[in-house]
Scaffold this motif. Structure first.
Motif, PDB file in Angstrom:
ATOM      1  N   LEU A 425      15.077  10.581  -8.345  1.00 29.27           N
ATOM      2  CA  LEU A 425      14.925  10.487  -6.895  1.00 29.27           C
ATOM      3  C   LEU A 425      15.519   9.179  -6.425  1.00 29.27           C
ATOM      4  CD1 LEU A 425      12.413   8.332  -6.236  1.00 29.27           C
ATOM      5  CD2 LEU A 425      11.046  10.241  -7.026  1.00 29.27           C
ATOM      6  N   ALA A 426      15.784   9.110  -5.129  1.00 25.24           N
ATOM      7  CA  ALA A 426      16.287   7.883  -4.517  1.00 25.24           C
ATOM      8  C   ALA A 426      15.197   7.296  -3.637  1.00 25.24           C
ATOM      9  CB  ALA A 426      17.539   8.174  -3.691  1.00 25.24           C
ATOM     10  N   ARG A 427      15.130   5.995  -3.588  1.00 21.33           N
ATOM     11  CA  ARG A 427      14.140   5.298  -2.770  1.00 21.33           C
ATOM     12  C   ARG A 427      14.840   4.159  -2.047  1.00 21.33           C
ATOM     13  NH1 ARG A 427       8.753   4.710  -4.110  1.00 21.33           N
ATOM     14  NH2 ARG A 427       8.932   6.812  -4.927  1.00 21.33           N
ATOM     15  N   ARG A 428      14.560   4.027  -0.762  1.00 19.31           N
ATOM     16  CA  ARG A 428      15.129   2.909  -0.023  1.00 19.31           C
ATOM     17  C   ARG A 428      14.233   1.685  -0.194  1.00 19.31           C
ATOM     18  NH1 ARG A 428      18.878   2.691   3.833  1.00 19.31           N
ATOM     19  NH2 ARG A 428      18.730   4.861   4.497  1.00 19.31           N
ATOM     20  N   ILE A 429      14.840   0.547  -0.468  1.00 19.43           N
ATOM     21  CA  ILE A 429      14.133  -0.727  -0.513  1.00 19.43           C
ATOM     22  C   ILE A 429      14.452  -1.465   0.784  1.00 19.43           C
ATOM     23  CG2 ILE A 429      13.780  -2.883  -1.753  1.00 19.43           C
ATOM     24  CD1 ILE A 429      12.886  -0.370  -3.288  1.00 19.43           C
ATOM     25  N   TYR A 430      13.427  -1.781   1.558  1.00 18.30           N
ATOM     26  CA  TYR A 430      13.641  -2.370   2.875  1.00 18.30           C
ATOM     27  C   TYR A 430      13.751  -3.884   2.780  1.00 18.30           C
ATOM     28  CZ  TYR A 430      12.774   2.205   4.761  1.00 18.30           C
ATOM     29  OH  TYR A 430      12.874   3.538   5.052  1.00 18.30           O
ATOM     30  N   GLU A 431      14.619  -4.437   3.603  1.00 27.15           N
ATOM     31  CA  GLU A 431      14.880  -5.872   3.575  1.00 27.15           C
ATOM     32  C   GLU A 431      13.770  -6.631   4.299  1.00 27.15           C
ATOM     33  OE1 GLU A 431      19.037  -7.074   4.293  1.00 27.15           O
ATOM     34  OE2 GLU A 431      19.450  -4.935   4.484  1.00 27.15           O
ATOM     35  N   ASP A 432      12.583  -6.586   3.725  1.00 26.31           N
ATOM     36  CA  ASP A 432      11.446  -7.301   4.261  1.00 26.31           C
ATOM     37  C   ASP A 432      11.003  -8.360   3.264  1.00 26.31           C
ATOM     38  OD1 ASP A 432      11.452  -5.707   6.519  1.00 26.31           O
ATOM     39  OD2 ASP A 432      10.086  -4.232   5.646  1.00 26.31           O
ATOM     40  N   SER A 433      10.001  -9.111   3.662  1.00 31.64           N
ATOM     41  CA  SER A 433       9.534 -10.197   2.803  1.00 31.64           C
ATOM     42  C   SER A 433       8.940  -9.690   1.500  1.00 31.64           C
ATOM     43  CB  SER A 433       8.501 -11.047   3.542  1.00 31.64           C
ATOM     44  OG  SER A 433       7.394 -10.249   3.939  1.00 31.64           O
ATOM     45  N   ASP A 434       8.526  -8.408   1.461  1.00 30.21           N
ATOM     46  CA  ASP A 434       7.906  -7.862   0.257  1.00 30.21           C
ATOM     47  C   ASP A 434       8.857  -6.965  -0.539  1.00 30.21           C
ATOM     48  OD1 ASP A 434       8.060  -5.743   2.006  1.00 30.21           O
ATOM     49  OD2 ASP A 434       6.105  -4.916   1.457  1.00 30.21           O
ATOM     50  N   ALA A 435      10.162  -7.149  -0.378  1.00 28.27           N
ATOM     51  CA  ALA A 435      11.116  -6.284  -1.082  1.00 28.27           C
ATOM     52  C   ALA A 435      10.919  -6.357  -2.594  1.00 28.27           C
ATOM     53  CB  ALA A 435      12.552  -6.664  -0.713  1.00 28.27           C
ATOM     54  N   ASN A 436      10.604  -7.542  -3.113  1.00 29.41           N
ATOM     55  CA  ASN A 436      10.379  -7.660  -4.558  1.00 29.41           C
ATOM     56  C   ASN A 436       9.162  -6.836  -4.982  1.00 29.41           C
ATOM     57  OD1 ASN A 436       8.965  -9.710  -3.019  1.00 29.41           O
ATOM     58  ND2 ASN A 436       8.187 -10.483  -4.964  1.00 29.41           N
ATOM     59  N   LEU A 437       8.138  -6.759  -4.119  1.00 25.35           N
ATOM     60  CA  LEU A 437       6.971  -5.941  -4.435  1.00 25.35           C
ATOM     61  C   LEU A 437       7.292  -4.457  -4.339  1.00 25.35           C
ATOM     62  CD1 LEU A 437       4.221  -7.987  -2.565  1.00 25.35           C
ATOM     63  CD2 LEU A 437       4.746  -7.996  -5.014  1.00 25.35           C
ATOM     64  N   GLN A 438       8.191  -4.085  -3.438  1.00 23.95           N
ATOM     65  CA  GLN A 438       8.629  -2.693  -3.377  1.00 23.95           C
ATOM     66  C   GLN A 438       9.299  -2.295  -4.685  1.00 23.95           C
ATOM     67  OE1 GLN A 438      10.787  -1.572   0.309  1.00 23.95           O
ATOM     68  NE2 GLN A 438      10.245  -3.597   1.077  1.00 23.95           N
ATOM     69  N   LEU A 439      10.141  -3.174  -5.210  1.00 23.86           N
ATOM     70  CA  LEU A 439      10.818  -2.897  -6.478  1.00 23.86           C
ATOM     71  C   LEU A 439       9.822  -2.788  -7.623  1.00 23.86           C
ATOM     72  CD1 LEU A 439      13.829  -5.349  -6.059  1.00 23.86           C
ATOM     73  CD2 LEU A 439      13.986  -2.865  -6.200  1.00 23.86           C
ATOM     74  N   GLN A 440       8.882  -3.725  -7.679  1.00 21.79           N
ATOM     75  CA  GLN A 440       7.872  -3.685  -8.739  1.00 21.79           C
ATOM     76  C   GLN A 440       7.009  -2.437  -8.631  1.00 21.79           C
ATOM     77  OE1 GLN A 440       5.730  -7.524  -9.148  1.00 21.79           O
ATOM     78  NE2 GLN A 440       7.387  -8.379  -7.929  1.00 21.79           N
ATOM     79  N   GLY A 441       6.657  -2.082  -7.386  1.00 22.50           N
ATOM     80  CA  GLY A 441       5.824  -0.905  -7.183  1.00 22.50           C
ATOM     81  C   GLY A 441       6.501   0.371  -7.644  1.00 22.50           C
ATOM     82  N   PHE A 442       7.809   0.494  -7.352  1.00 24.36           N
ATOM     83  CA  PHE A 442       8.526   1.671  -7.835  1.00 24.36           C
ATOM     84  C   PHE A 442       8.507   1.717  -9.354  1.00 24.36           C
ATOM     85  CE2 PHE A 442      12.307   3.351  -9.811  1.00 24.36           C
ATOM     86  CZ  PHE A 442      12.221   4.682  -9.424  1.00 24.36           C
TER      87      PHE A 442
END
Length: 867
Positions: A425-442
């Motif tokens: 699947l594809a997931r968009r990572i948003y350019e917010d302050s928590d982008a690193n947490l989005q990556l870790q969460g995925f």
């Protein structure tokens, strides 16, 4: 991507997100309700906003709703002057043609959808005459998706003004049983936490958020403009059987498969990281931080590889290595020194990652390829279709490819298609302050594979949704729905076959349950999944095959009135006003059709081609003829108050229910429930009376009494509120009668009444009564065609002067070591186990309780509660 510790986008209703954005000087949102019902993980959310134009001239009133991206809107209605205006779902080309025709006539027509991080936004408006009202009602549906061991229902509220009658009601019904439930979000902090009520049984939960006007101003992002924040509900179900939950009804089935007691499968993972020039700055810094954390979470029996790319490829190691502490420390140093530079050769990078995994075959392991990029291919092979073909050939179905698109410049559709073609699947990572947490969460979502090559088999089943899955991860869930051929349940044999860490495993369960979900709900789960998966399939096809799948998805969307990327909803309005068209955009695509738009300058341009509108809401004003001046309610109720799907109290101190009534002249017997915090079961007691003292507060002259219905199932036939010396309010199932002095007025349709210091809001589902710090809801039920009332206090007086059967505020404690003994005000009371039917929740339920006498429950004579 959400925080790994918290968010599972129901991606799970909310629940639902709702916003009404008025000019508060002109409009009065006097009622705003969000009602979400979740049955077997399928959420249906209804948002109802009632708005009055208090001005002496016509005003355009707007309605905004934000919903999860994975949800489908299925209904929209407006009520004005006794008329109902329904939205109609049509094929998108038909809806766009209607939009184009309106523009060609010089009219303004609204395309009202936009893309947000996890939301889509619907906006429409209507002109309301002076001193008139409008009711907006929108329904959307979604199958909650399990991530990291929980489901999420998220509700966002931003009405832009404090609302007198503001409610969020959530009912969760899970036949498997509820394992835990938690409530978080900005709207659960500070004083707003006191506005939340949570009630649970083994299989159901009710969450109610009823903030007062003052409480609506106190959250972190709230102000005098009212609420602005999220209410997020997390929960999971019990999982006693490895086969999962299989529910069948009237020829349909839904199977939820999420085994957890399985050994973890070691994984082989390759990270392919874009370090091209466009990753400069915060993107690169956040990627480094996330990668370092992810590397630290690798298990020692995992093998991993790490490459970065721009126009060239840079290896940390050319082959996969074991995740020993020494190797992880070295890989972290490599990650710390990743620098942005050059162009983007996605083709070469993904093929190299595939080569590394293919060169490292390992039995009893699971391989994963993860690509992170923020741009389009700009060097090497740049044709998206050829890149996709190359990658598909290299992977050859042996492992999934997950593509993470960083920001909005990336060609997300290209990444999504490439992922789907390779079981990912594809997931968009948003350019917010928590982008690193989005990556870790995925990464956490795919960090623990438990099964590979999962095949879901249903002998005797037909029209099945997806049944083959490359991998199953801990904390996730596989859902399959379908039909049972000829409704022959005896010949229906479900089975799951997969590869575990050390062996081939088979899961079977001959004992399917019918559950509590209606056949309509199960059908809609099947339709929802089928449409979702057909649209994913359509993305991967071309030519006649693509057209065939598109038509199948569109026909199903029209049949179930789903607003999907293939359909649109035409929002009809009163005569003289233009219709609006609601579209559901694809992720990363334009929200607007490419049709002419007449701008304020009078010149035409293509809305979809306007970059300034690509990811933003577009709306235009429109005027309607002034409506008639006769004051009218916004919804006709045929002379009676319909009260179904009732709500829980704001802060329930006492719940009540009815016992059977003997056909004699003796007073009817009513059973009440108390729910003390320190007792394992509710307390219940019987009170024999015709007129019951519900709440008396002498200091302010407030008396609330109820007359018991002597018929079977009891309930109250009337409730009378006496406030001050000359004000009486009598509530019956046929309406409300207000007496002020010698004047008597009867109300039987939706309205708001202010009499002295008492406010009464008559709604289609309940009646709210507010008097200072007292807030009472009068619910209604209907059993076998007979209606009766039920009173529940959402807010009791703050002082201790109040008396009455619903004003109890005593200390109860279950005596240690003796479950059949309860302490009441320090006195030990012997109790026996019994049951009661609770009418203070949507749909009566039977609960176990500790039975005692009314005298023991209150340490006072029962006559104190007779009126």
């Amino acid at each position: 991507m959400e925080r790994s510790a918290g968010y599972l986008t129901l991606l799970g209703l909310l629940l639902g997100l709702a916003t009404t954005l008025p000019n508060k000087d002109d409009w009065d949102i006097y009622s705003f309700h969000i009602n979400s019902t979740v049955t077997s993980r399928y959420a249906t959310t209804v948002i109802t906003s009632r708005v009055a134009n208090r001005m002496d001239e016509s005003k355009e009133i707007e309605f905004h709703v934000r919903i999860p991206k994975n949800a489908f809107i299925s209904k929209f209605r407006m009520f004005m002057d006794g008329e109902v205006y329904d939205g109609v779902v049509k094929a998108k080309e038909q809806a766009v043609r209607q939009y184009t025709e309106a523009v060609s006539r010089g009219q303004s027509a609204g395309i009202v959808s936009s893309v947000g991080r996890t939301l889509e936004e619907f906006k429409t408006s209507v002109t309301v005459a002076a001193h008139k009202k409008v009711t907006f009602e929108l329904t959307y549906e979604e199958l909650l998706k399990r991530r990291l061991g929980k489901y999420e229902l998220q509700i966002h509220a931003r009405p832009m003004q404090p609302v007198t009658d503001f409610k969020v009601d959530v009912n969760i019904n899970e036949d498997a049983g509820i394992n835990f439930i938690d409530i978080k979000g900005g709207l659960s902090t500070k004083d707003l936490a006191n506005a939340i009520t949570k009630t649970e049984t083994a299989k159901q939960a009710w969450i109610y958020f009823y903030p007062t006007v003052d409480q609506q101003k106190v959250c972190d992002s709230c102000s005098d403009n009212g609420l602005n924040g999220d209410l997020v509900i997390f929960y999971d179900v019990k999982r006693d059987a490895s086969f999962g939950d299989l529910v069948t009804k009237d020829g349909y089935f839904v199977h939820h498969f999420a085994p957890s007691e399985l050994p973890r499968i070691p994984k082989n993972v390759v990270f392919v990281i874009d370090q091209s020039g466009s990753m400069h700055g915060r993107k690169m810094q956040q990627t480094r931080v996330a990668l370092i954390h992810i590397l630290a979470d690798l298990a020692e029996d995992d093998f991993f590889g790490l490459i970065t790319f721009d126009s060239e490829i840079f290896h940390w190691k050319r082959e996969l290595v074991q995740a020993t502490q020494k190797n992880i420390d070295q890989a972290k140093k490599f990650a710390e020194n990743i620098q942005d530079r050059g162009s983007t050769d996605i083709n070469k990078a993904v093929l190299e990652g595939s080569r590394m995994l293919n060169a490292h075959p390992r039995e009893d392991s699971a391989s994963i390829l993860i690509l992170l990029t923020d741009g389009d291919p700009t060097s090497g092979e740049t044709n998206p279709e050829r890149i996709q073909a190359n990658v598909r050939k290299a992977i050859a179905g042996k492992f999934p490819l997950y593509c993470l698109g960083f920001g909005f410049d990336v060609n997300f559709e290209f990444l999504e298609k490439m992922s789907l073609q390779n079981n990912g699947l594809a997931r968009r990572i948003y350019e917010d302050s928590d982008a690193n947490l989005q990556l870790q969460g995925f990464y956490e979502e795919v960090a623990t594979p438990l099964l590979t090559d999962v095949t879901m088999m249903y002998i005797g089943g037909t029209n099945l949704t997806q049944t083959n899955f490359s991998q199953y991860y801990n904390g996730s869930e596989i859902v399959v729905a379908g039909m049972i051929t000829d409704n022959d349940i005896e010949s229906f044999v479900p089975e799951v076959v997969a590869l575990s860490r050390n062996s081939r495993v088979t899961f079977s369960n001959p004992n399917a349950t019918t559950g509590t979900a209606s056949v309509d709900r199960i059908q809609r789960v099947w339709a929802y999944l089928t449409v979702k998966q057909l649209m994913e399939k359509e993305l991967q096809l071309s030519g006649p095959e693509k057209e065939k799948v598109e038509k199948e998805a569109m026909d199903l969307s029209l049949q179930y009135s789903f607003v999907t990327p293939l359909t649109s909803m035409v929002v009809t309005k009163p005569p003289g006003e233009d219709s609006a068209v609601l579209n559901k955009p694809k992720e990363g695509g334009s929200t607007l059709p490419s049709v002419p738009h007449v701008g304020s300058s009078g010149r035409s341009h293509s809305v979809a081609s306007d970059p300034g509108l690509r990811h933003h809401q577009y709306s235009v004003s429109r005027k309607a003829p002034k409506l008639n001046d006769d004051m009218d309610m916004d919804m006709d109720m045929d002379g009676a108050i319909s009260m179904t799907d009732m709500m829980m109290p704001y802060r329930p101190k006492v719940l009540a229910t009815i016992s059977s009534i003997a056909a004699t002249d003796a007073p009817p017997t009513q059973r009440f429930l108390l729910r003390p915090a320190n007792v394992s079961l509710p307390l219940c007691f019987d009170l024999s009376a015709t007129n019951v003292k519900l709440l008396h507060q002498t200091s302010r002259g407030l008396n609330i009494n109820g007359e018991i219905n002597p018929e079977e199932n009891g309930g109250f036939r009337s409730i009378v509120i006496n406030a001050q010396s000359d004000l009486s309010i009598e509530v019956k199932t046929t309406g409300v009668t207000v007496k002020e002095g010698q004047t008597s007025t009867h109300y039987s349709s939706l309205t708001q009444i202010t009499a002295g210091s008492v406010t009464v809001i008559i709604q289609d589902k309940d009646i709210d009564v507010s008097f200072g710090d007292v807030r009472l809801v009068i619910l209604g039920h209907e059993i076998s065609g007979r209606k009766f009332l039920w009173p529940v206090f959402r807010q009791l007086p703050l002082d201790n002067e109040a008396a009455g059967v619903l004003a109890a505020n005593l200390d109860y404690e279950e005596k240690t070591g003796a479950a059949s003994t309860i302490k009441v005000k320090g006195q030990a009371v012997t109790v026996s186990r019994s049951t009661a039917t609770d009418y203070s929740v949507p749909g009566p339920i039977t609960v176990d309780c500790w039975l005692l006498s009314v005298q023991e429950a209150f340490q006072r004579p029962s006559s104190d509660f007779y009126n």
